[in-house]
Design a protein around this motif. Structure first.
Motif, mmCIF file in Angstrom:
data_model
loop_
_atom_site.group_PDB
_atom_site.id
_atom_site.type_symbol
_atom_site.label_atom_id
_atom_site.label_comp_id
_atom_site.label_asym_id
_atom_site.label_seq_id
_atom_site.Cartn_x
_atom_site.Cartn_y
_atom_site.Cartn_z
ATOM 1 N N TYR A 131 0.853 -1.189 0.000
ATOM 2 C CA TYR A 131 0.000 0.000 0.000
ATOM 3 C C TYR A 131 0.889 1.238 0.000
ATOM 4 C CZ TYR A 131 -3.938 -2.910 1.639
ATOM 5 O OH TYR A 131 -4.916 -3.856 1.758
ATOM 6 N N LEU A 132 0.338 2.330 -0.481
ATOM 7 C CA LEU A 132 0.947 3.627 -0.195
ATOM 8 C C LEU A 132 0.658 3.957 1.260
ATOM 9 C CD1 LEU A 132 0.008 5.684 -3.383
ATOM 10 C CD2 LEU A 132 2.171 4.531 -2.878
ATOM 11 N N PRO A 133 1.552 4.669 1.940
ATOM 12 C CA PRO A 133 1.294 5.005 3.348
ATOM 13 C C PRO A 133 -0.043 5.709 3.557
ATOM 14 C CG PRO A 133 3.582 5.419 2.827
ATOM 15 C CD PRO A 133 2.912 5.054 1.522
ATOM 16 N N SER A 134 -0.448 6.551 2.595
ATOM 17 C CA SER A 134 -1.715 7.273 2.741
ATOM 18 C C SER A 134 -2.932 6.362 2.650
ATOM 19 C CB SER A 134 -1.812 8.368 1.674
ATOM 20 O OG SER A 134 -1.777 7.798 0.369
ATOM 21 N N ASP A 135 -2.762 5.150 2.099
ATOM 22 C CA ASP A 135 -3.874 4.205 1.957
ATOM 23 C C ASP A 135 -3.827 3.077 2.978
ATOM 24 O OD1 ASP A 135 -4.854 5.570 -0.293
ATOM 25 O OD2 ASP A 135 -3.544 4.434 -1.648
ATOM 26 N N TYR A 136 -2.743 3.005 3.702
ATOM 27 C CA TYR A 136 -2.548 1.868 4.611
ATOM 28 C C TYR A 136 -3.333 2.058 5.902
ATOM 29 C CZ TYR A 136 -0.091 -1.590 7.480
ATOM 30 O OH TYR A 136 0.214 -2.647 8.302
ATOM 31 N N ASN A 137 -3.891 0.943 6.422
ATOM 32 C CA ASN A 137 -4.683 1.015 7.653
ATOM 33 C C ASN A 137 -4.460 -0.239 8.498
ATOM 34 O OD1 ASN A 137 -6.468 2.086 9.528
ATOM 35 N ND2 ASN A 137 -8.255 1.143 8.544
ATOM 36 N N GLN A 164 2.648 6.457 9.523
ATOM 37 C CA GLN A 164 2.195 7.780 9.116
ATOM 38 C C GLN A 164 3.338 8.769 8.976
ATOM 39 O OE1 GLN A 164 -0.677 8.485 12.239
ATOM 40 N NE2 GLN A 164 -2.350 7.586 11.043
ATOM 41 N N SER A 167 6.007 9.412 3.636
ATOM 42 C CA SER A 167 5.266 9.997 2.517
ATOM 43 C C SER A 167 4.963 8.919 1.497
ATOM 44 C CB SER A 167 6.084 11.108 1.865
ATOM 45 O OG SER A 167 7.181 10.544 1.143
ATOM 46 N N ASP A 168 4.220 9.280 0.468
ATOM 47 C CA ASP A 168 3.890 8.321 -0.578
ATOM 48 C C ASP A 168 5.036 8.105 -1.564
ATOM 49 O OD1 ASP A 168 1.496 7.766 0.521
ATOM 50 O OD2 ASP A 168 0.261 8.819 -0.963
#
Length: 325
Positions: A131-137, A164, A167-168
């Protein structure tokens, strides 16, 4: 046989140095020109002549390469780093000689590890999920944060406290533990798998320090390689990195669209991808058949000494005396 002239890029690294050593062992009339982004490196002594060049992503890089090609009458360029592979493939129509690279669109996919994952996912080819960090959960029990265009294990973070913070320009990839396998493979000009070799390896600072031939997973990895070739324009030598988990599952996590760092080792085990590259791209002949044997390899540290030289001196002439210890 007429003398040929080959330019090897990135001679400061183990990949470029291995390529040159392999060229020398063939005992063909080949003049080796080397280039690097620093004028002083351990690889200078291996070349007949050396040129300083900008980083491949800088605007001056391609003009510098063209100047070297014209001045030295280069017949073939063999790039040794991912960025050089990408930029040389992208600008191949401007460079007046043969370049041993895959198609530009393929080098772009495999320069970016997240694009590599998306490409493999699209074509149902095994690859560690990312995942991109911005999409990871928090989808993974364990994960590794790595630069999307990272090299040699630089910038890796295993199970960092907070994803978090990234960056991407990074990606978050599921972490698998087990046996690490590096698979060198060669795709001929007919887009067919010419051969491959699997090495089980141990790393030191991102490079192979110790390895052995491992044939236990040949069938499974051959299937994966065939799928990669079917859905890309990989040509020549490339490298697949995988983890074999405790339950025997093979999980690829990276593809390098170039000759890789174990080239000087695997040539001694019957997989001579530098030789195949020269046969196809320099001499326009069919590549020799691989003849894989078992074996173990361990790397050692050596010193290259250039007496009476300063680090910023001109080492472009390989007539300078040097000693190897």
């Amino acid at each position: 046989m007429d003398q040929k002239v080959v330019l090897v890029t990135g001679i400061g690294g183990n990949v470029g140095q291995g390529i040159i050593r392999n060229i020398r062992t063939l005992q063909q009339p080949i003049k080796v020109i080397g280039c690097n982004v620093t004028e002083f490196s351990a690889g200078n002594h291996l070349c007949d002549k050396f040129h300083l060049v900008p980083f491949s992503y800088e605007e001056e890089f391609i003009p510098a390469i063209i100047k070297i090609v014209e001045k030295e009458k280069i017949d073939l360029i063999i790039p040794s780093t991912d960025y050089e592979v990408y930029y040389l493939a992208k600008h191949a129509d401007r460079i007046p000689c043969t370049i041993a690279t895959s198609a530009s669109e393929t080098t772009e996919i495999y320069l970016d590890k997240y694009k590599s994952f998306l490409h493999h996912q699209k074509h149902d080819i095994p690859f560690a999920k990312a995942y991109l960090p911005s999409d990871y959960n928090n989808e993974f029990a364990e994960f590794i944060a790595k630069p999307r265009e990272g090299r040699g294990s630089r910038g890796l973070a295993i199970n960092p406290p907070s994803y978090q913070d990234f960056s991407d320009d990074y990606m978050i990839q599921e972490l698998f533990k087990g046996i690490e396998i590096t698979t060198a493979f060669y795709v001929n000009k007919q887009n067919k798998l010419h051969g491959f070799i699997n090495l089980e390896r141990k790393l030191d600072n991102g490079a192979t320090n110790e390895c052995r031939v491992n044939r236990n997973y040949d069938d499974q990895l051959k299937d994966i390689l065939e799928k990669i070739i079917q859905h890309s324009s990989i040509r020549g030598s490339a490298n697949l990195q995988s983890i074999v988990t405790a339950d025997g599952k093979i999980m690829p996590f990276e593809v390098n669209c170039r000759i890789s760092g174990t080239n000087s080792i695997r040539s001694n085990f019957g997989f001579e991808d530098v030789k195949y590259t020269l046969e196809e791209y320099l001499y326009n002949t069919a590549p020799s058949e691989p003849k894989i044997i078992n074996g173990v390899a361990i790397r050692i540290m050596m010193d290259v000494i250039y007496p009476n030289q300063e680090s910023n001196s001109n080492l472009s002439d390989n007539s300078s005396k040097h000693f190897i210890y």
